[in-house]
Design a protein around this motif. Structure first.
Motif, mmCIF file in Angstrom:
data_model
loop_
_atom_site.group_PDB
_atom_site.id
_atom_site.type_symbol
_atom_site.label_atom_id
_atom_site.label_comp_id
_atom_site.label_asym_id
_atom_site.label_seq_id
_atom_site.Cartn_x
_atom_site.Cartn_y
_atom_site.Cartn_z
ATOM 1 N N MET A 179 -3.960 4.759 -1.098
ATOM 2 C CA MET A 179 -4.799 5.220 0.000
ATOM 3 C C MET A 179 -4.577 6.699 0.244
ATOM 4 O O MET A 179 -3.457 7.193 0.126
ATOM 5 C CB MET A 179 -4.461 4.428 1.270
ATOM 6 C CG MET A 179 -5.110 4.956 2.538
ATOM 7 S SD MET A 179 -4.551 4.077 4.028
ATOM 8 C CE MET A 179 -5.544 2.599 3.934
ATOM 9 N N THR A 203 -2.079 -1.070 -3.716
ATOM 10 C CA THR A 203 -3.245 -0.361 -3.199
ATOM 11 C C THR A 203 -2.860 1.072 -2.881
ATOM 12 O O THR A 203 -1.822 1.320 -2.274
ATOM 13 C CB THR A 203 -3.772 -1.040 -1.922
ATOM 14 O OG1 THR A 203 -4.208 -2.364 -2.234
ATOM 15 C CG2 THR A 203 -4.950 -0.268 -1.330
ATOM 16 N N THR A 214 0.833 -1.206 0.000
ATOM 17 C CA THR A 214 0.000 0.000 0.000
ATOM 18 C C THR A 214 0.862 1.248 0.000
ATOM 19 O O THR A 214 1.861 1.323 0.721
ATOM 20 C CB THR A 214 -0.918 0.020 1.244
ATOM 21 O OG1 THR A 214 -1.750 -1.136 1.239
ATOM 22 C CG2 THR A 214 -1.797 1.264 1.256
ATOM 23 N N LYS A 259 -7.301 -0.144 8.419
ATOM 24 C CA LYS A 259 -8.233 -0.073 7.293
ATOM 25 C C LYS A 259 -7.767 -0.944 6.136
ATOM 26 O O LYS A 259 -8.563 -1.654 5.500
ATOM 27 C CB LYS A 259 -8.369 1.381 6.824
ATOM 28 C CG LYS A 259 -9.374 1.607 5.715
ATOM 29 C CD LYS A 259 -10.798 1.578 6.249
ATOM 30 C CE LYS A 259 -11.781 2.034 5.198
ATOM 31 N NZ LYS A 259 -13.177 2.041 5.694
ATOM 32 N N ALA A 260 -6.470 -0.890 5.849
ATOM 33 C CA ALA A 260 -5.908 -1.661 4.732
ATOM 34 C C ALA A 260 -5.523 -3.070 5.141
ATOM 35 O O ALA A 260 -5.146 -3.879 4.282
ATOM 36 C CB ALA A 260 -4.686 -0.939 4.175
ATOM 37 N N LYS A 293 -9.014 3.662 -3.202
ATOM 38 C CA LYS A 293 -9.841 2.604 -2.635
ATOM 39 C C LYS A 293 -10.137 2.868 -1.169
ATOM 40 O O LYS A 293 -11.245 2.665 -0.696
ATOM 41 C CB LYS A 293 -9.132 1.260 -2.797
ATOM 42 C CG LYS A 293 -9.889 0.074 -2.214
ATOM 43 C CD LYS A 293 -9.134 -1.227 -2.448
ATOM 44 C CE LYS A 293 -9.906 -2.414 -1.877
ATOM 45 N NZ LYS A 293 -9.172 -3.693 -2.076
ATOM 46 N N PHE A 294 -9.121 3.308 -0.440
ATOM 47 C CA PHE A 294 -9.263 3.594 0.982
ATOM 48 C C PHE A 294 -8.984 5.064 1.240
ATOM 49 O O PHE A 294 -8.079 5.653 0.632
ATOM 50 C CB PHE A 294 -8.292 2.748 1.816
ATOM 51 C CG PHE A 294 -8.534 1.267 1.732
ATOM 52 C CD1 PHE A 294 -9.752 0.725 2.084
ATOM 53 C CD2 PHE A 294 -7.525 0.419 1.292
ATOM 54 C CE1 PHE A 294 -9.977 -0.646 2.007
ATOM 55 C CE2 PHE A 294 -7.740 -0.946 1.222
ATOM 56 C CZ PHE A 294 -8.970 -1.480 1.573
ATOM 57 N N ALA A 334 3.747 -0.741 4.060
ATOM 58 C CA ALA A 334 3.177 0.531 3.596
ATOM 59 C C ALA A 334 4.251 1.588 3.384
ATOM 60 O O ALA A 334 5.295 1.587 4.025
ATOM 61 C CB ALA A 334 2.156 1.052 4.608
ATOM 62 N N MET A 358 0.397 5.276 0.741
ATOM 63 C CA MET A 358 -0.509 6.235 1.358
ATOM 64 C C MET A 358 -0.089 7.658 0.981
ATOM 65 O O MET A 358 1.076 8.017 1.124
ATOM 66 C CB MET A 358 -0.478 6.092 2.879
ATOM 67 C CG MET A 358 -0.755 4.687 3.387
ATOM 68 S SD MET A 358 -0.419 4.586 5.169
ATOM 69 C CE MET A 358 -0.937 2.886 5.500
#
Length: 205
Positions: free
Chosen positions: A112, A110, A11, A159-160, A135-136, A167, A13
């Protein structure tokens, strides 16, 4: 061909202001012009009052009431949109950043949002499509925490459903990146899009 250097990263962020969209001084100038705020009062507004608004601890109506009493300014109605009107007019995406976000998604990463924001600004950003690719979304006013507080990063990890080392967090403020790194999250202090691409290539591939 995309080659993963660190396959632990799941992920990425992103902060919003100063990273995904350009930060301008238009809001500050509008507040100074319309309310006669001094530089000292503006500093207190951003350092003290805005975080309370951004953590959902203060409504906009209560904010203007407190500012009227504290700064001796006129009464302000929320209908005037003094918080967001200049921000909305000047809102501009950071060149190349949303293409970078899309590239990460294509590579199976992902993406975020992890950002300090009040509901008023979030509404503008949502309407302008700035939140659509993510997505988040961890928005400070929804989780009751304001970077660099640890709670907001922990909410993002939960959350993820990932571990800190899985991350990467990107922010233009070093203190916010430092807080993420203290929890074991990989951090990058954003300078510009090309610098970020280079850093991500080194870290992920």
């Amino acid at each position: 061909m995309f080659v993963i250097v660190n396959d632990m990263i799941k992920t990425v962020m992103f902060d919003a202001g100063g990273v995904l969209h350009i930060s301008s001084g238009s809001q500050s100038e509008d507040l100074k012009r319309k309310l006669g705020l001094t530089d000292e009062q503006l500093t207190k507004f951003y350092a003290y009052y805005l975080p309370l608004l951004g953590k959902g601890e203060l409504t906009e109506e209560a904010l203007w009431k407190e500012l009227s009493e504290d700064f001796g300014i006129r009464e302000v109605s929320s209908d005037e949109r003094l918080l967001t009107r200049a921000f909305e007019k000047s809102l501009t995406k950071m060149p190349g950043m949303y293409e970078l976000v899309d590239d990460l998604k294509l590579k199976g990463i992902t993406v975020m949002l992890l950002t300090n924001v009040s509901s008023q600004f979030a509404e503008v950003l949502e309407q302008k499509g700035h939140y659509e690719p993510f997505k988040f979304r961890i928005l400070s006013f929804e989780v009751g925490s304001w970077k660099p507080e640890a709670k907001i990063y922990q909410a993002a990890l939960e959350k993820a459903n990932i571990k800190p080392e899985e991350a990467v967090f990107i922010d233009d403020q070093k203190e916010n990146v430092d807080s993420a790194e203290a929890l074991g999250i990989h951090g990058i202090v954003f300078q510009n899009t090309q610098q970020l691409k280079t850093k991500l290539d080194e870290l992920i591939g």
